[in-house]
Design an enzyme around this catalytic site. Structure first.
Site, mmCIF file in Angstrom:
data_model
loop_
_atom_site.group_PDB
_atom_site.id
_atom_site.type_symbol
_atom_site.label_atom_id
_atom_site.label_comp_id
_atom_site.label_asym_id
_atom_site.label_seq_id
_atom_site.Cartn_x
_atom_site.Cartn_y
_atom_site.Cartn_z
ATOM 1 N N CYS A 198 0.842 -1.198 0.000
ATOM 2 C CA CYS A 198 0.000 0.000 0.000
ATOM 3 C C CYS A 198 0.883 1.258 0.000
ATOM 4 O O CYS A 198 1.651 1.453 -0.922
ATOM 5 C CB CYS A 198 -0.995 -0.027 1.154
ATOM 6 S SG CYS A 198 -2.362 1.159 0.929
ATOM 7 N N GLU A 212 -2.623 -8.975 2.803
ATOM 8 C CA GLU A 212 -3.007 -9.510 4.113
ATOM 9 C C GLU A 212 -4.511 -9.414 4.363
ATOM 10 O O GLU A 212 -5.035 -10.007 5.304
ATOM 11 C CB GLU A 212 -2.226 -8.803 5.227
ATOM 12 C CG GLU A 212 -2.710 -7.421 5.606
ATOM 13 C CD GLU A 212 -2.248 -6.312 4.669
ATOM 14 O OE1 GLU A 212 -2.451 -5.130 5.014
ATOM 15 O OE2 GLU A 212 -1.690 -6.617 3.597
ATOM 16 N N HIS A 272 -3.794 -4.703 -0.483
ATOM 17 C CA HIS A 272 -3.403 -5.321 0.778
ATOM 18 C C HIS A 272 -3.503 -6.845 0.654
ATOM 19 O O HIS A 272 -4.590 -7.401 0.792
ATOM 20 C CB HIS A 272 -4.328 -4.857 1.908
ATOM 21 C CG HIS A 272 -4.105 -3.448 2.331
ATOM 22 N ND1 HIS A 272 -3.164 -3.094 3.271
ATOM 23 C CD2 HIS A 272 -4.700 -2.292 1.936
ATOM 24 C CE1 HIS A 272 -3.187 -1.781 3.447
ATOM 25 N NE2 HIS A 272 -4.110 -1.271 2.648
#
Length: 214
Positions: free
Chosen positions: A85, A196, A194
């Site tokens: 990001c 994650e 992202h």
């Protein structure tokens, strides 16, 4: 006897989804330490640079822990770095937010600027246009990933010259606009989305990166 897991340092410089990144990287097969220690982050097999919020604030925090020097030192030695990001955005020359221009790490030429789409921020799941031969996206080329951002690099300025290999640049279309979603450039990789927070696809991508550290 099982092989030793690759060591990954998640750089703590006051911003980013540190614990989310840590948990995701552990699931991806890494031995993970969240740290702001320069030496520990230098010595790890891989370094992850997360980031959320404003470009200027992230660069201030990064310089506060010598993160800009750390990234440069690792890359000079061919040691892998993954930006996520705003952790991707600060790898470029500069960011421009609300008329304020801030110098980045300048690992790649280019400017981080506000998206031109009618609806900003760009928030939610979106497709990616992956170049042939990508290692990072192997097995998830056709999947969607989760984005939350208002700024991005809309023009890729680094091109292969003098026999150097062209970086693998992944793009994402968004409501009439288009921006760089990921870059693979030797030891330096980064994603605007992202991983994650991107479910199984993001977990697979992180496992690809962790696997490359072995």
């Amino acid at each position: 006897m099982s092989p030793t897991k690759p060591s990954v340092a998640v750089l703590d410089y006051g911003t980013g989804n540190l614990r989310s990144a840590e948990r995701a990287l552990v699931r991806a097969g890494a031995q993970v330490e969240v740290t702001s220690d320069y030496d520990a982050a230098t010595e790890a097999d891989g370094l992850v640079v997360p980031g959320v919020g404003a470009f200027e604030a992230c660069m201030t925090g990064l310089r506060g822990v010598r993160g800009d020097r750390l990234i440069g030192r690792r890359l000079a030695g061919g040691r892998p770095v993954l930006g996520i990001c705003v952790g991707m955005q600060i790898l470029f020359d500069r960011g421009v937010e609300h008329g304020v221009e801030t110098e980045g790490c300048a690992e790649w030429p280019g400017t981080v600027e506000r998206l031109k789409a009618p609806i900003v921020p760009h928030m939610g799941w979106n497709v990616v246009e992956v170049p042939e031969g990508s290692t990072l996206f192997a097995g998830v080329e056709d999947e969607r990933f989760y984005f939350v951002h208002s700024y991005a690099v809309r023009e890729w300025e680094l091109h292969a010259t003098g026999g150097f290999r062209q970086p693998a640049v992944t793009w994402t279309p968004y409501d009439g606009d288009r921006f760089v979603a990921a870059v693979e450039n030797g030891p330096l990789c980064a994603t605007q989305f992202h991983p994650e927070k991107s479910g199984d696809a993001g977990a697979h991508l992180l496992a690809n990166w962790v696997g490359s550290l072995r």
